[in-house]
Design a protein around this motif. Structure first.
Motif, PDB file in Angstrom:
ATOM      1  N   ARG A 320     -18.590  56.660 -17.572  1.00  8.45           N
ATOM      2  CA  ARG A 320     -18.362  56.427 -18.992  1.00  8.45           C
ATOM      3  C   ARG A 320     -19.394  57.209 -19.777  1.00  8.45           C
ATOM      4  O   ARG A 320     -20.571  57.223 -19.414  1.00  8.45           O
ATOM      5  CB  ARG A 320     -18.440  54.940 -19.328  1.00  8.45           C
ATOM      6  N   SER A 322     -21.138  57.798 -23.487  1.00  5.28           N
ATOM      7  CA  SER A 322     -21.357  57.232 -24.822  1.00  5.28           C
ATOM      8  C   SER A 322     -22.256  58.172 -25.614  1.00  5.28           C
ATOM      9  O   SER A 322     -23.284  58.629 -25.109  1.00  5.28           O
ATOM     10  CB  SER A 322     -22.005  55.850 -24.731  1.00  5.28           C
ATOM     11  N   ASP A 348     -16.206  58.410 -24.658  1.00  8.93           N
ATOM     12  CA  ASP A 348     -15.589  57.094 -24.599  1.00  8.93           C
ATOM     13  C   ASP A 348     -16.054  56.202 -25.741  1.00  8.93           C
ATOM     14  O   ASP A 348     -15.306  55.342 -26.198  1.00  8.93           O
ATOM     15  CB  ASP A 348     -15.922  56.425 -23.261  1.00  8.93           C
ATOM     16  N   ASP A 349     -17.300  56.393 -26.181  1.00 10.60           N
ATOM     17  CA  ASP A 349     -17.838  55.603 -27.281  1.00 10.60           C
ATOM     18  C   ASP A 349     -18.652  56.523 -28.176  1.00 10.60           C
ATOM     19  O   ASP A 349     -19.428  57.346 -27.692  1.00 10.60           O
ATOM     20  CB  ASP A 349     -18.751  54.468 -26.780  1.00 10.60           C
ATOM     21  N   VAL A 351     -21.040  55.417 -31.140  1.00 11.15           N
ATOM     22  CA  VAL A 351     -21.507  54.199 -31.790  1.00 11.15           C
ATOM     23  C   VAL A 351     -22.875  54.434 -32.416  1.00 11.15           C
ATOM     24  O   VAL A 351     -23.472  55.512 -32.280  1.00 11.15           O
ATOM     25  CB  VAL A 351     -21.565  53.030 -30.781  1.00 11.15           C
ATOM     26  N   HIS A 362     -25.450  47.985 -27.148  1.00 12.93           N
ATOM     27  CA  HIS A 362     -24.396  48.793 -26.531  1.00 12.93           C
ATOM     28  C   HIS A 362     -24.606  48.912 -25.026  1.00 12.93           C
ATOM     29  O   HIS A 362     -23.647  48.778 -24.246  1.00 12.93           O
ATOM     30  CB  HIS A 362     -24.361  50.176 -27.170  1.00 12.93           C
ATOM     31  N   ILE A 366     -21.920  47.570 -21.939  1.00 14.07           N
ATOM     32  CA  ILE A 366     -21.135  48.539 -21.173  1.00 14.07           C
ATOM     33  C   ILE A 366     -20.599  47.925 -19.891  1.00 14.07           C
ATOM     34  O   ILE A 366     -19.491  48.244 -19.448  1.00 14.07           O
ATOM     35  CB  ILE A 366     -21.978  49.798 -20.881  1.00 14.07           C
ATOM     36  N   ARG A 369     -17.094  46.685 -19.860  1.00 17.03           N
ATOM     37  CA  ARG A 369     -16.021  47.627 -20.189  1.00 17.03           C
ATOM     38  C   ARG A 369     -15.617  48.408 -18.941  1.00 17.03           C
ATOM     39  O   ARG A 369     -16.418  48.629 -18.042  1.00 17.03           O
ATOM     40  CB  ARG A 369     -16.479  48.596 -21.284  1.00 17.03           C
TER      41      ARG A 369
END
Length: 372
Positions: A320, A322, A348-349, A351, A362, A366, A369
């Motif tokens: 993932r 971010s 994916d993120d 933020v 965050h 994770i 998710r």
């Protein structure tokens, strides 16, 4: 005692040149180095151009980086910098610094950057000092909860369990010998859970100057909470700072990072730095199956298409990806800068990264998710 003879002294300049290429983001395998030395012996070069062509044939730099190859060749063998390097822009070369080689160059600075608001490609080598500070509540919460809430993955090793898909045949037969060969139950095995790797890339350019110290304290707390964390900084150079981050005291860790990183508060070349990261196979392996966190405002002065290409490749290898930016202060944030718009489809993120508390929230979330 080793039976391998050391290389002759005459080969040292050529081996050092290969090391220089690797330090600047060129992927050179050991077999290519051997082929390069063999080509030098075969040619018996009488002119530096023979060495240059032998390197092009055996070390195989990508066509788009031939200009950087020639610049480094002239600098190493001829002692002269190319016009691109002399202008201070370094062309498309981003230096890669290991945490054990932080003192290769003297720390110099022509001027200090006070505002920390402008994004530029220019490189400024400066020394940074960090003062003592108490760990905030967010960092203490990260240390307490990281082991339990960080993402995990299934290991290939197995352990005993009441329920499991695999029968532990060895233990089952051993138990059967105690009951005259009668099987009363089947022992089971299940796969262990182990922490997933975490890769943290921190922007230390001038536009992130106000957040640099807090981000490094966050990196230290995360490294102390998990053993599978790799930390890099980038601005106009890419520097691995995992080793100082593993020191127990935060003041010592930040002081060690300050001695290693030389591009504090300088220019912003995110795309080139990520490409240099991916060009080193050992570094790229850190991102494979990992939780990749990039803390940067995304104010890129280079080509957004090159940045998007590097982020897309990094995203394909990560579990993932971010992107934490101080610009994403609103919940329904949509990128507006050209660079963030270019990379938005590949992350994916995207933020809020404007505070330690927001980043910690965050990171701890994770684990709940699933990979995109």
């Amino acid at each position: 005692m080793s039976d391998i003879d050391p290389p002759p002294r005459a080969a040292a300049p050529f081996i050092t040149f290969v090391t220089l290429l690797r330090a600047n983001g060129f992927a050179v395998a050991p077999e290519q180095t051997t082929a390069f030395l063999s080509a030098i012996v075969l040619l018996g070069p009488r002119d530096p151009e023979d060495i240059r062509r032998a390197g092009l044939a055996t070390l195989a730099p990508p066509p788009e980086r031939h200009a950087a190859y020639h610049a480094l060749f002239d600098l190493h063998f001829l002692g002269e910098a190319s016009p691109d390097l002399a202008e201070g822009d370094d062309g498309d070369v981003v230096r890669v610094q290991e945490d054990r080689r932080g003192a290769d160059e003297p720390v110099t600075a022509d001027e200090s950057i006070e505002s920390g608001q402008a994004a530029t490609r220019a490189e400024a080598l400066v020394e940074r000092r960090f003062g003592p500070a108490d760990a905030g509540e967010a960092l203490r919460r990260l240390k307490r909860q990281a082991e339990r809430r960080l993402p995990k993955r299934l290991s290939y090793r197995r352990l005993r369990a009441r329920r499991g898909a695999v029968v532990d045949l060895r233990r089952t037969l051993r138990d059967a010998t105690r009951s005259d060969g009668e099987f009363f139950k089947l022992s089971r095995l299940k796969r262990r859970m182990r922490p997933r790797k975490v890769l943290l890339l921190i922007d230390v350019s001038g536009s992130m100057k106000a957040r640099t110290e807090d981000n490094l304290r966050l990196a230290h707390a995360l490294t102390q909470a998990s053993q599978r964390v790799e930390v890099f900084t980038f601005g106009t150079r890419l520097t691995r700072v995992t080793r100082p981050m593993r020191l127990r005291r935060s003041e010592q860790a930040l002081a060690g990072a300050a001695q290693i990183v030389s591009d504090w508060d300088g220019g912003t070349r995110i795309g080139d730095a990520l490409k240099a990261f991916l060009a080193v196979p050992r570094f790229a392996s850190y991102a494979r199956g990992a939780v990749t966190l990039i803390v940067s405002d995304g104010l890129e002065r280079g080509d957004p298409a090159a940045l998007a290409e590097a982020v897309a490749k990094l995203s394909r290898g990560s579990w993932r990806l971010s992107w934490l930016t101080p610009l994403a202060t609103e919940r329904d944030f949509r990128p507006r800068t050209e660079a963030l718009v270019a990379i938005f489809p590949f992350v994916d993120d995207m933020v809020d990264g404007g505070s330690v508390s927001a980043i910690v929230d965050h990171v701890l979330a994770i684990g709940r998710r699933r990979a995109a």
